[in-house]
Design an enzyme around this catalytic site. Structure first.
Site, PDB file in Angstrom:
ATOM      1  N   ARG A  53       0.864  -1.192   0.000  1.00  0.00           N
ATOM      2  CA  ARG A  53       0.000   0.000   0.000  1.00  0.00           C
ATOM      3  C   ARG A  53       0.897   1.238   0.000  1.00  0.00           C
ATOM      4  O   ARG A  53       2.107   1.139   0.182  1.00  0.00           O
ATOM      5  CB  ARG A  53      -0.947  -0.027   1.207  1.00  0.00           C
ATOM      6  N   GLY A  54       0.254   2.406  -0.143  1.00  0.00           N
ATOM      7  CA  GLY A  54       1.039   3.636  -0.281  1.00  0.00           C
ATOM      8  C   GLY A  54       1.287   3.858  -1.767  1.00  0.00           C
ATOM      9  O   GLY A  54       1.678   2.923  -2.489  1.00  0.00           O
ATOM     10  N   ALA A  55       1.042   5.107  -2.219  1.00  0.00           N
ATOM     11  CA  ALA A  55       1.046   5.376  -3.658  1.00  0.00           C
ATOM     12  C   ALA A  55       2.331   4.932  -4.373  1.00  0.00           C
ATOM     13  O   ALA A  55       2.266   4.207  -5.372  1.00  0.00           O
ATOM     14  CB  ALA A  55       0.768   6.861  -3.882  1.00  0.00           C
ATOM     15  N   ARG A  90      -6.773  -0.325  -7.658  1.00  0.00           N
ATOM     16  CA  ARG A  90      -7.086   0.770  -6.731  1.00  0.00           C
ATOM     17  C   ARG A  90      -7.217   2.058  -7.542  1.00  0.00           C
ATOM     18  O   ARG A  90      -6.373   2.342  -8.388  1.00  0.00           O
ATOM     19  CB  ARG A  90      -6.010   0.929  -5.632  1.00  0.00           C
ATOM     20  N   GLN A 203      -3.167   2.922   9.791  1.00  0.00           N
ATOM     21  CA  GLN A 203      -1.812   2.948   9.206  1.00  0.00           C
ATOM     22  C   GLN A 203      -0.829   3.669  10.119  1.00  0.00           C
ATOM     23  O   GLN A 203       0.378   3.519   9.968  1.00  0.00           O
ATOM     24  CB  GLN A 203      -1.837   3.631   7.836  1.00  0.00           C
ATOM     25  N   ASP A 243      -1.537  10.828  -2.387  1.00  0.00           N
ATOM     26  CA  ASP A 243      -1.822   9.774  -3.369  1.00  0.00           C
ATOM     27  C   ASP A 243      -1.998  10.332  -4.766  1.00  0.00           C
ATOM     28  O   ASP A 243      -1.845   9.623  -5.754  1.00  0.00           O
ATOM     29  CB  ASP A 243      -3.076   9.006  -2.962  1.00  0.00           C
ATOM     30  N   ASN A 253      -5.099  12.808  -0.200  1.00  0.00           N
ATOM     31  CA  ASN A 253      -4.353  11.896   0.687  1.00  0.00           C
ATOM     32  C   ASN A 253      -5.357  11.140   1.555  1.00  0.00           C
ATOM     33  O   ASN A 253      -6.578  11.327   1.448  1.00  0.00           O
ATOM     34  CB  ASN A 253      -3.346  12.685   1.539  1.00  0.00           C
ATOM     35  N   LYS A 254      -4.865  10.333   2.441  1.00  0.00           N
ATOM     36  CA  LYS A 254      -5.691   9.485   3.306  1.00  0.00           C
ATOM     37  C   LYS A 254      -6.796  10.282   3.995  1.00  0.00           C
ATOM     38  O   LYS A 254      -6.581  11.420   4.423  1.00  0.00           O
ATOM     39  CB  LYS A 254      -4.758   8.827   4.333  1.00  0.00           C
TER      40      LYS A 254
HETATM   41  O1  MRU Z   1      -4.712   3.444   1.612  1.00  0.00           O
HETATM   42  P1  MRU Z   1      -3.226   3.582   1.719  1.00  0.00           P
HETATM   43  O2  MRU Z   1      -2.669   3.044   2.999  1.00  0.00           O
HETATM   44  O3  MRU Z   1      -2.531   3.038   0.492  1.00  0.00           O
HETATM   45  O4  MRU Z   1      -2.994   5.159   1.723  1.00  0.00           O
HETATM   46  C1  MRU Z   1      -1.690   5.658   1.837  1.00  0.00           C
HETATM   47  C2  MRU Z   1      -1.638   7.138   1.935  1.00  0.00           C
HETATM   48  O5  MRU Z   1      -2.644   7.811   1.953  1.00  0.00           O
HETATM   49  C3  MRU Z   1      -0.280   7.764   1.924  1.00  0.00           C
HETATM   50  O6  MRU Z   1      -0.268   8.944   2.683  1.00  0.00           O
HETATM   51  C4  MRU Z   1       0.113   8.105   0.477  1.00  0.00           C
HETATM   52  O7  MRU Z   1      -0.058   6.993  -0.356  1.00  0.00           O
HETATM   53  C5  MRU Z   1       1.513   8.577   0.376  1.00  0.00           C
HETATM   54  S1  MRU Z   1       2.651   7.256   0.621  1.00  0.00           S
HETATM   55  C6  MRU Z   1       4.217   7.859   0.458  1.00  0.00           C
END
Ligand code: MRU
Length: 363
Positions: A53-55, A90, A203, A243, A253-254
Site C-alpha cells: 500500500r502507499g502510492a 485501486r 496505518q 496519493d 491523501n488518506k
Molecule cells: O490506503 P493507503 O494506505 O494506500 O494510503 C496511503 C496514503 O494515503 C499515503 O499517505 C500516500 O499513499 C503517500 S505514501 C508515500
C-alpha cells in the site's frame, strides 16, 4: 530502512527464485511476514487487499506485475490486458497509472522477444528511482526542520505531526513524509512525531512501528487529537504524503488529512506535503471535482484488527449489529491550506505556477 538491525526495502527481487518478494503489510505491526508474489492474480490481490500500500509502492509493484506479464506472454495484446487488469486494483493513487503507462509506453515499441528482459529491467529502475526521489525529498524537508529547530528553546524537540503511513513501507525506501524525519534524526536534530492512528485501517501503527525501529521518539494519538494539540502550541509542523496531487496543487491523501489541514490553518501551523513527482496528475486541476475517491469495504470501519492478550491476531466488531458503515478512503485538501510541497527537486508553493516552475518539462 532497518527492521531489527537488517536493512529492508518494502519490496525486492529474489534472483534465485526469480520472483518479487513483498512485506505483507496486513499483519504489521503485529507480525513481520515476507511473501512472494508470483502470479498476475497475486499482484492484483496484493494491491487491492493492501498487502502492499502507499502510492509509490503500489506503482513499483505494478511495474513488477507488468514484468511478470511480459515473461508469461510478451504479446501486445497481453501488454494491454495486464495494464487493464492491474489498473483497476485501486482508483485513487495516480502512481499506479503512472507506472503502468511508463511500462507500456517503453515496452510497446520494442520487438516482442526483447520485452520480458526489458520489462524487468524497467521495474528495477522504477524501484531504484523511487528510493532516490524519497531520499531527496528527505534532504529538502530536512532544511525546513533545521530552520524550525534553530528557533526552538533549548531542549525542546521539533514537534511534527503526520497522518497515515507515508513511510518507507508506503514507498520502496525512506518514505516521503517520513524521509525528512529520518534525515533530521540522523543529523542529530531532536524531533518528536505525533502519529495519527488513521482509522479505519490504523496505518499510524505502521508509522509508529517504523519510527520505533529507527529510534525516533513518537506518540501515537487518536485522529481527533491533532486540533487540540495544535491549539496548545504542541505542533511545529505537519508533514503528510499524497496519493495524487493536481497540477494546480490540490492534495489528495488518506481520509482525515483535510481536517488536519483545516486545524493547522486555523492555528498557524505550517502544513507541508511530501510530493514525489510521479504522484502529480498533470491531467487534472480541481482535486475535489476530478479525483476519484476509493470507497472501501465497510467492514474496515465496523471492525478493527489487533493482537489479543493471548498473542493471536484477530478482528473485533465495534459497531452494533446491523449498523451500516461508510468507508471513503481519501479526501482532498485544497491548495490554499497547503504551506508548501516538498518535492525531490525542492520546495514549491501548492499552485500551478509553483509546480510548473519545479517541473517545466511536464507543462
Ligand atoms: O490506503 P493507503 O494506505 O494506500 O494510503 C496511503 C496514503 O494515503 C499515503 O499517505 C500516500 O499513499 C503517500 S505514501 C508515500
Amino acid at each position: 530502512m532497518k527492521v531489527k538491525g537488517k536493512h529492508y526495502r518494502s519490496l525486492w527481487w529474489n534472483d534465485d527464485a526469480e520472483v518479487l518478494e513483498i512485506i505483507d503489510q496486513r499483519w504489521l505491526p503485529h507480525e513481520f511476514r515476507e511473501q512472494p508474489v508470483s502470479t498476475m492474480q497475486d499482484f492484483a490481490d496484493a494491491i487491492s487487499e493492501m498487502r502492499v500500500r502507499g502510492a509509490p509502492l503500489i506503482g513499483a509493484t505494478a511495474a513488477y506485475g507488468m514484468a511478470l506479464a511480459m515473461a508469461e506472454d510478451p504479446s501486445t495484446d497481453n501488454l494491454n490486458n495486464a495494464w487493464t487488469f492491474l489498473e483497476k486494483t485501486r482508483p485513487t493513487a495516480i502512481n499506479l497509472r503512472w507506472a503502468l503507462n511508463r511500462c507500456r509506453e517503453f515496452l510497446e515499441p520494442l520487438p516482442v522477444d526483447d520485452r520480458a528482459v526489458a520489462a524487468l529491467k524497467l521495474a528495477h529502475e522504477i524501484a531504484d528511482e523511487d528510493v532516490e526521489i524519497n531520499r531527496n525529498i528527505g534532504l529538502n524537508g530536512l532544511e525546513i526542520i533545521r530552520k524550525i529547530a534553530a528557533n526552538k528553546p533549548a531542549g525542546e524537540p521539533v514537534r511534527l505531526l503526520t497522518h497515515c503511513n507515508a513511510g518507507w513501507l508506503a514507498t520502496v525506501d525512506w518514505g516521503t513524509a517520513t524521509s525528512p524525519m529520518y534525515h533530521a534524526h540522523d543529523a542529530d536534530i531532536d524531533v518528536h512525531v505525533w502519529v495519527d492512528e488513521t482509522r479505519p485501517r490504523n496505518q499510524g501503527a505502521l508509522t509508529a512501528w517504523e519510527l520505533g525501529s529507527h529510534g525516533i521518539p513518537h506518540t501515537y494519538i487518536t485522529d481527533n487529537a491533532g486540533g487540540h494539540l495544535m491549539q496548545h502550541g504542541l505542533v511545529d509542523m505537519v508533514i503528510v504524503g499524497t496519493d495524487r496531487t493536481t497540477r494546480s496543487g490540490d492534495v489528495c491523501n488518506k481520509i482525515g488529512t483535510y481536517l488536519k489541514a483545516l486545524a493547522a490553518h486555523d492555528n498557524g501551523v505550517p502544513f507541508y506535503v511530501a510530493l514525489p513527482s510521479p504522484t502529480i496528475d498533470w491531467t487534472v486541476s480541481d482535486g475535489v471535482a476530478e479525483i476519484p475517491i476509493e470507497e472501501r469495504d465497510p467492514r474496515e470501519t465496523s471492525h478493527i484488527q489487533g493482537t489479543s492478550l493471548d498473542g493471536s491476531i484477530g478482528s473485533v466488531q465495534v459497531t452494533p449489529d446491523g449498523t451500516s458503515s461508510g468507508n471513503p478512503a481519501f479526501d482532498v485538501t485544497p491548495k490554499h491550506l497547503v504551506t508548501g510541497l516538498i518535492t525531490e527537486r525542492g520546495v514549491c508553493s501548492a499552485s500551478e505556477e509553483g509546480l510548473a516552475a519545479m517541473f517545466p518539462e511536464f507543462t
